[in-house]
Design a protein around this motif. Structure first.
Motif, PDB file in Angstrom:
ATOM      1  N   GLY A 124       0.809  -1.216   0.000  1.00  0.00           N
ATOM      2  CA  GLY A 124       0.000   0.000   0.000  1.00  0.00           C
ATOM      3  C   GLY A 124       0.842   1.266   0.000  1.00  0.00           C
ATOM      4  N   ILE A 125       2.157   1.099   0.027  1.00  0.00           N
ATOM      5  CA  ILE A 125       3.057   2.249  -0.003  1.00  0.00           C
ATOM      6  C   ILE A 125       3.079   2.916  -1.374  1.00  0.00           C
ATOM      7  CG2 ILE A 125       5.126   0.893  -0.591  1.00  0.00           C
ATOM      8  CD1 ILE A 125       4.955   4.000   1.695  1.00  0.00           C
ATOM      9  N   THR A 126       2.759   2.197  -2.444  1.00  0.00           N
ATOM     10  CA  THR A 126       2.976   2.752  -3.782  1.00  0.00           C
ATOM     11  C   THR A 126       2.170   4.015  -4.074  1.00  0.00           C
ATOM     12  OG1 THR A 126       1.483   1.123  -4.781  1.00  0.00           O
ATOM     13  CG2 THR A 126       3.856   0.623  -4.788  1.00  0.00           C
ATOM     14  N   PRO A 127       0.873   4.092  -3.756  1.00  0.00           N
ATOM     15  CA  PRO A 127       0.199   5.373  -4.005  1.00  0.00           C
ATOM     16  C   PRO A 127       0.728   6.492  -3.109  1.00  0.00           C
ATOM     17  CG  PRO A 127      -1.326   3.812  -3.003  1.00  0.00           C
ATOM     18  CD  PRO A 127      -0.064   3.071  -3.304  1.00  0.00           C
ATOM     19  N   MET A 128       1.112   6.130  -1.872  1.00  0.00           N
ATOM     20  CA  MET A 128       1.691   7.122  -0.961  1.00  0.00           C
ATOM     21  C   MET A 128       3.016   7.631  -1.507  1.00  0.00           C
ATOM     22  SD  MET A 128      -0.521   7.079   1.424  1.00  0.00           S
ATOM     23  CE  MET A 128      -1.732   6.039   2.189  1.00  0.00           C
ATOM     24  N   PHE A 129       3.837   6.707  -2.013  1.00  0.00           N
ATOM     25  CA  PHE A 129       5.141   7.074  -2.545  1.00  0.00           C
ATOM     26  C   PHE A 129       4.998   8.046  -3.712  1.00  0.00           C
ATOM     27  CE2 PHE A 129       8.858   6.616  -5.233  1.00  0.00           C
ATOM     28  CZ  PHE A 129       9.885   6.746  -4.315  1.00  0.00           C
ATOM     29  N   GLN A 130       4.016   7.806  -4.559  1.00  0.00           N
ATOM     30  CA  GLN A 130       3.815   8.686  -5.708  1.00  0.00           C
ATOM     31  C   GLN A 130       3.494  10.112  -5.250  1.00  0.00           C
ATOM     32  OE1 GLN A 130       0.342   8.185  -8.289  1.00  0.00           O
ATOM     33  NE2 GLN A 130       1.761   8.040 -10.021  1.00  0.00           N
ATOM     34  N   VAL A 131       2.642  10.245  -4.240  1.00  0.00           N
ATOM     35  CA  VAL A 131       2.289  11.573  -3.715  1.00  0.00           C
ATOM     36  C   VAL A 131       3.487  12.200  -3.004  1.00  0.00           C
ATOM     37  CG1 VAL A 131       0.792  12.833  -2.109  1.00  0.00           C
ATOM     38  CG2 VAL A 131      -0.164  11.006  -3.527  1.00  0.00           C
ATOM     39  N   ILE A 132       4.199  11.406  -2.185  1.00  0.00           N
ATOM     40  CA  ILE A 132       5.386  11.906  -1.483  1.00  0.00           C
ATOM     41  C   ILE A 132       6.398  12.439  -2.485  1.00  0.00           C
ATOM     42  CG2 ILE A 132       7.411  11.194  -0.130  1.00  0.00           C
ATOM     43  CD1 ILE A 132       5.460   9.141   1.261  1.00  0.00           C
ATOM     44  N   ARG A 133       6.641  11.666  -3.523  1.00  0.00           N
ATOM     45  CA  ARG A 133       7.614  12.082  -4.541  1.00  0.00           C
ATOM     46  C   ARG A 133       7.171  13.371  -5.227  1.00  0.00           C
ATOM     47  NH1 ARG A 133       9.019   9.382 -10.232  1.00  0.00           N
ATOM     48  NH2 ARG A 133      10.586  10.918 -10.780  1.00  0.00           N
ATOM     49  N   ALA A 134       5.893  13.463  -5.572  1.00  0.00           N
ATOM     50  CA  ALA A 134       5.384  14.673  -6.236  1.00  0.00           C
ATOM     51  C   ALA A 134       5.571  15.897  -5.347  1.00  0.00           C
ATOM     52  CB  ALA A 134       3.913  14.494  -6.605  1.00  0.00           C
ATOM     53  N   ILE A 135       5.315  15.749  -4.047  1.00  0.00           N
ATOM     54  CA  ILE A 135       5.455  16.866  -3.114  1.00  0.00           C
ATOM     55  C   ILE A 135       6.924  17.267  -2.968  1.00  0.00           C
ATOM     56  CG2 ILE A 135       5.275  17.527  -0.675  1.00  0.00           C
ATOM     57  CD1 ILE A 135       2.656  15.843  -0.612  1.00  0.00           C
ATOM     58  N   LEU A 136       7.776  16.295  -2.688  1.00  0.00           N
ATOM     59  CA  LEU A 136       9.173  16.602  -2.378  1.00  0.00           C
ATOM     60  C   LEU A 136       9.974  17.064  -3.587  1.00  0.00           C
ATOM     61  CD1 LEU A 136       9.955  13.719   0.135  1.00  0.00           C
ATOM     62  CD2 LEU A 136       9.336  16.098   0.638  1.00  0.00           C
ATOM     63  N   GLU A 137       9.643  16.566  -4.758  1.00  0.00           N
ATOM     64  CA  GLU A 137      10.407  16.948  -5.942  1.00  0.00           C
ATOM     65  C   GLU A 137       9.912  18.240  -6.587  1.00  0.00           C
ATOM     66  OE1 GLU A 137      10.799  13.595  -8.578  1.00  0.00           O
ATOM     67  OE2 GLU A 137      12.079  12.527  -7.147  1.00  0.00           O
ATOM     68  N   ASN A 138       8.880  18.836  -6.022  1.00  0.00           N
ATOM     69  CA  ASN A 138       8.394  20.123  -6.507  1.00  0.00           C
ATOM     70  C   ASN A 138       8.994  21.220  -5.616  1.00  0.00           C
ATOM     71  OD1 ASN A 138       7.028  22.472  -7.153  1.00  0.00           O
ATOM     72  ND2 ASN A 138       5.023  21.485  -7.255  1.00  0.00           N
ATOM     73  N   PRO A 139       9.950  22.005  -6.135  1.00  0.00           N
ATOM     74  CA  PRO A 139      10.612  23.012  -5.294  1.00  0.00           C
ATOM     75  C   PRO A 139       9.665  24.102  -4.793  1.00  0.00           C
ATOM     76  CG  PRO A 139      11.304  23.219  -7.589  1.00  0.00           C
ATOM     77  CD  PRO A 139      10.458  21.985  -7.502  1.00  0.00           C
ATOM     78  N   LYS A 140       8.499  24.262  -5.417  1.00  0.00           N
ATOM     79  CA  LYS A 140       7.534  25.273  -4.976  1.00  0.00           C
ATOM     80  C   LYS A 140       6.611  24.764  -3.878  1.00  0.00           C
ATOM     81  CE  LYS A 140       7.517  27.529  -9.468  1.00  0.00           C
ATOM     82  NZ  LYS A 140       6.736  27.859 -10.652  1.00  0.00           N
ATOM     83  N   ASP A 141       6.591  23.457  -3.646  1.00  0.00           N
ATOM     84  CA  ASP A 141       5.702  22.861  -2.647  1.00  0.00           C
ATOM     85  C   ASP A 141       6.459  22.720  -1.332  1.00  0.00           C
ATOM     86  OD1 ASP A 141       3.801  21.459  -1.203  1.00  0.00           O
ATOM     87  OD2 ASP A 141       3.297  20.122  -2.869  1.00  0.00           O
ATOM     88  N   ARG A 142       6.017  23.369  -0.289  1.00  0.00           N
ATOM     89  CA  ARG A 142       6.682  23.334   1.015  1.00  0.00           C
ATOM     90  C   ARG A 142       5.945  22.424   2.008  1.00  0.00           C
ATOM     91  NH1 ARG A 142      11.136  23.767  -0.266  1.00  0.00           N
ATOM     92  NH2 ARG A 142      11.621  23.768   1.932  1.00  0.00           N
ATOM     93  N   THR A 143       5.033  21.603   1.524  1.00  0.00           N
ATOM     94  CA  THR A 143       4.253  20.719   2.382  1.00  0.00           C
ATOM     95  C   THR A 143       5.163  19.747   3.135  1.00  0.00           C
ATOM     96  OG1 THR A 143       2.425  20.825   0.796  1.00  0.00           O
ATOM     97  CG2 THR A 143       2.366  19.028   2.396  1.00  0.00           C
ATOM     98  N   LYS A 144       4.871  19.552   4.422  1.00  0.00           N
ATOM     99  CA  LYS A 144       5.586  18.567   5.233  1.00  0.00           C
ATOM    100  C   LYS A 144       4.809  17.250   5.170  1.00  0.00           C
ATOM    101  CE  LYS A 144       7.620  21.883   8.359  1.00  0.00           C
ATOM    102  NZ  LYS A 144       7.816  22.306   9.736  1.00  0.00           N
TER     103      LYS A 144
END
Length: 143
Positions: free
Chosen positions: A68-88
């Motif tokens: 069940g990590i795979t959908p979470m990983f996709q969102v985590i990656r999208a957040i962290l790899e976007n330099p404009k997104d400061r979400t924790k």
């Protein structure tokens, strides 16, 4: 037919990556094991609806178990790899053994690279002797 969540992003043009847990007697595991480079596999999708907009929230809490990590990983990656997104992002990730932890290297790399934005908390049901994280099961608990 089985459902899998790609771990690649929409911006990864021309390919997508899947994480597939290989079970000794699994039908799809057997099929994947028999495939060779250059073989074709029919796919369809996307399936399901989850929409996240950069900066939508200040912090994101996630709980995942096993594959069940795979959908979470996709969102985590999208957040962290976007330099404009400061979400924790805070992830509690439960598995049975260390060998069951999918994407562990990638998650640990994100935790090292983004220490103020990403925190992963591993929980194992059957930890090894020198386990530094939590042990037990994730459950809703008693009210």
């Amino acid at each position: 037919m089985r459902s899998y969540t790609p771990i690649t992003l929409d911006s990864d043009i021309g390919y997508f990556e899947l994480v597939v847990k290989m079970y000794p007697n699994g039908k799809m595991s057997h099929h994947f094991r028999q495939m060779k480079e250059g073989d074709n596999l029919a796919v369809k999708g996307p399936k399901g609806r989850f929409s996240y907009k950069p900066g939508q929230v200040r912090a994101f809490g996630m709980i995942a178990g096993g594959s069940g990590i795979t959908p979470m990983f996709q969102v985590i990656r999208a957040i962290l790899e976007n330099p404009k997104d400061r979400t924790k992002v805070y992830l509690i990730y439960a598995n049975v053994t260390v060998d069951d932890i999918l994407l562990k290297e990638e998650l640990d790399r994100f935790a090292d690279k983004f220490p103020h934005r990403f925190h992963v908390f591993h929980v194992l049901n059957k930890p090894p002797n020198q386990w530094e994280w939590s042990t037990g099961h994730i459950s809703k608990g008693d009210d």
